[in-house]
Design a protein around this motif. Sequence first.
Motif, mmCIF file in Angstrom:
data_model
loop_
_atom_site.group_PDB
_atom_site.id
_atom_site.type_symbol
_atom_site.label_atom_id
_atom_site.label_comp_id
_atom_site.label_asym_id
_atom_site.label_seq_id
_atom_site.Cartn_x
_atom_site.Cartn_y
_atom_site.Cartn_z
ATOM 1 N N ASN A 142 11.589 5.656 -9.693
ATOM 2 C CA ASN A 142 10.222 5.398 -9.231
ATOM 3 C C ASN A 142 10.240 4.691 -7.875
ATOM 4 O O ASN A 142 9.462 5.013 -6.984
ATOM 5 N N LEU A 143 11.143 3.725 -7.707
ATOM 6 C CA LEU A 143 11.271 3.016 -6.435
ATOM 7 C C LEU A 143 11.680 3.978 -5.321
ATOM 8 O O LEU A 143 11.124 3.946 -4.218
ATOM 9 N N LYS A 144 12.643 4.851 -5.605
ATOM 10 C CA LYS A 144 13.074 5.831 -4.600
ATOM 11 C C LYS A 144 11.942 6.778 -4.233
ATOM 12 O O LYS A 144 11.753 7.130 -3.066
ATOM 13 N N ALA A 145 11.170 7.212 -5.238
ATOM 14 C CA ALA A 145 10.049 8.114 -4.972
ATOM 15 C C ALA A 145 8.978 7.419 -4.137
ATOM 16 O O ALA A 145 8.395 8.022 -3.225
ATOM 17 N N TRP A 147 9.497 4.967 -2.014
ATOM 18 C CA TRP A 147 10.040 4.834 -0.664
ATOM 19 C C TRP A 147 10.037 6.169 0.071
ATOM 20 O O TRP A 147 9.820 6.222 1.289
ATOM 21 N N ALA A 148 10.272 7.258 -0.646
ATOM 22 C CA ALA A 148 10.343 8.579 -0.018
ATOM 23 C C ALA A 148 8.990 9.041 0.507
ATOM 24 O O ALA A 148 8.922 9.974 1.311
ATOM 25 N N GLN A 149 7.912 8.408 0.075
ATOM 26 C CA GLN A 149 6.577 8.796 0.546
ATOM 27 C C GLN A 149 6.364 8.433 2.012
ATOM 28 O O GLN A 149 5.394 8.848 2.622
ATOM 29 N N GLY A 150 7.246 7.675 2.568
ATOM 30 C CA GLY A 150 7.132 7.285 3.969
ATOM 31 C C GLY A 150 7.092 5.786 4.086
ATOM 32 O O GLY A 150 6.851 5.067 3.114
ATOM 33 N N HIS A 151 7.333 5.326 5.282
ATOM 34 C CA HIS A 151 7.325 3.879 5.508
ATOM 35 C C HIS A 151 5.906 3.356 5.339
ATOM 36 O O HIS A 151 4.969 3.916 5.891
ATOM 37 N N PRO A 152 5.736 2.291 4.571
ATOM 38 C CA PRO A 152 4.400 1.764 4.322
ATOM 39 C C PRO A 152 3.782 1.189 5.588
ATOM 40 O O PRO A 152 4.438 0.501 6.363
ATOM 41 N N THR A 153 2.500 1.506 5.792
ATOM 42 C CA THR A 153 1.796 1.009 6.968
ATOM 43 C C THR A 153 0.578 0.181 6.592
ATOM 44 O O THR A 153 0.116 -0.614 7.389
ATOM 45 N N THR A 154 0.064 0.364 5.390
ATOM 46 C CA THR A 154 -1.101 -0.407 4.962
ATOM 47 C C THR A 154 -0.671 -1.439 3.932
ATOM 48 O O THR A 154 0.408 -1.344 3.335
ATOM 49 N N GLN A 155 -1.536 -2.393 3.703
ATOM 50 C CA GLN A 155 -1.214 -3.435 2.740
ATOM 51 C C GLN A 155 -1.104 -2.865 1.329
ATOM 52 O O GLN A 155 -0.239 -3.274 0.552
ATOM 53 N N GLY A 156 -1.928 -1.874 1.005
ATOM 54 C CA GLY A 156 -1.857 -1.238 -0.312
ATOM 55 C C GLY A 156 -0.519 -0.547 -0.541
ATOM 56 O O GLY A 156 0.060 -0.625 -1.626
ATOM 57 N N GLN A 157 -0.006 0.119 0.495
ATOM 58 C CA GLN A 157 1.291 0.775 0.383
ATOM 59 C C GLN A 157 2.402 -0.258 0.219
ATOM 60 O O GLN A 157 3.346 -0.059 -0.548
ATOM 61 N N TRP A 158 2.310 -1.372 0.935
ATOM 62 C CA TRP A 158 3.306 -2.436 0.798
ATOM 63 C C TRP A 158 3.289 -3.019 -0.610
ATOM 64 O O TRP A 158 4.335 -3.290 -1.195
ATOM 65 N N LEU A 161 4.946 -0.570 -3.019
ATOM 66 C CA LEU A 161 6.398 -0.617 -2.871
ATOM 67 C C LEU A 161 6.963 -1.912 -3.459
ATOM 68 O O LEU A 161 7.987 -1.895 -4.151
ATOM 69 N N GLN A 162 6.292 -3.012 -3.232
ATOM 70 C CA GLN A 162 6.745 -4.300 -3.758
ATOM 71 C C GLN A 162 6.714 -4.311 -5.280
ATOM 72 O O GLN A 162 7.654 -4.792 -5.928
ATOM 73 N N SER A 163 5.672 -3.758 -5.881
ATOM 74 C CA SER A 163 5.606 -3.737 -7.347
ATOM 75 C C SER A 163 6.675 -2.808 -7.929
ATOM 76 O O SER A 163 7.261 -3.100 -8.977
ATOM 77 N N ALA A 164 6.980 -1.690 -7.242
ATOM 78 C CA ALA A 164 8.041 -0.796 -7.708
ATOM 79 C C ALA A 164 9.396 -1.496 -7.628
ATOM 80 O O ALA A 164 10.235 -1.361 -8.529
ATOM 81 N N PHE A 165 9.607 -2.275 -6.571
ATOM 82 C CA PHE A 165 10.851 -3.028 -6.438
ATOM 83 C C PHE A 165 10.974 -4.080 -7.535
ATOM 84 O O PHE A 165 12.030 -4.234 -8.153
ATOM 85 N N ARG A 166 9.899 -4.796 -7.786
ATOM 86 C CA ARG A 166 9.924 -5.818 -8.840
ATOM 87 C C ARG A 166 10.172 -5.194 -10.206
ATOM 88 O O ARG A 166 10.902 -5.756 -11.031
ATOM 89 N N ALA A 167 9.559 -4.028 -10.458
ATOM 90 C CA ALA A 167 9.765 -3.351 -11.742
ATOM 91 C C ALA A 167 11.227 -2.920 -11.894
ATOM 92 O O ALA A 167 11.815 -3.055 -12.974
#
Length: 178
Positions: A142-145, A147-158, A161-167
Amino acid sequence: MRSIRKFVGYAGAAAGIAAALTIAMSTQTGIASTRTPSNDDGQVAVPQITVSADCVNEAQLLRTALIGDVQEDKLEFVNSAGSTTDPAEDAQEVAALKQLVVNVRNACLPTPPPVTSLPGGTVIDRERSFVPTSACQTAIANLKATWAQGHPTTQGQWLTLQSAFRAARAACGTSFHE
């Protein structure tokens, strides 16, 4: 020829950096050895950095090979008017230069001591290896997927990504505070 020139460029830069470090280290060692500061005990300070003869020899071999390869490429370019390339010869040259770079790295970089314990006092068990659980593998996928969506640019995307990393960190049983 194009690929070997790129490799020669990178290897040449690496050789140049290694040569600069060697010169800098030998200069510092020379300065440190000319001054003889002493400790409170009256002992003379000993230089901490020394370059081995093997390191210098391997670096010189790499430098000589790079210079010879550049000269050979120039002759080939002039003789063939820059139109033909031999991929088999280029592959052999790349393999030989890679081996020389590995030799320089092995001769010049110290081998780190094996780590048997972490700073917090946790002992590392070399016999046991990490085997990820299915939940851990799913969280990592899930974390890789994400990240593969592209580099986060908005706060929602960050935040996603942060919640996927924590999970993934929680599912795999790791923490930064252990």
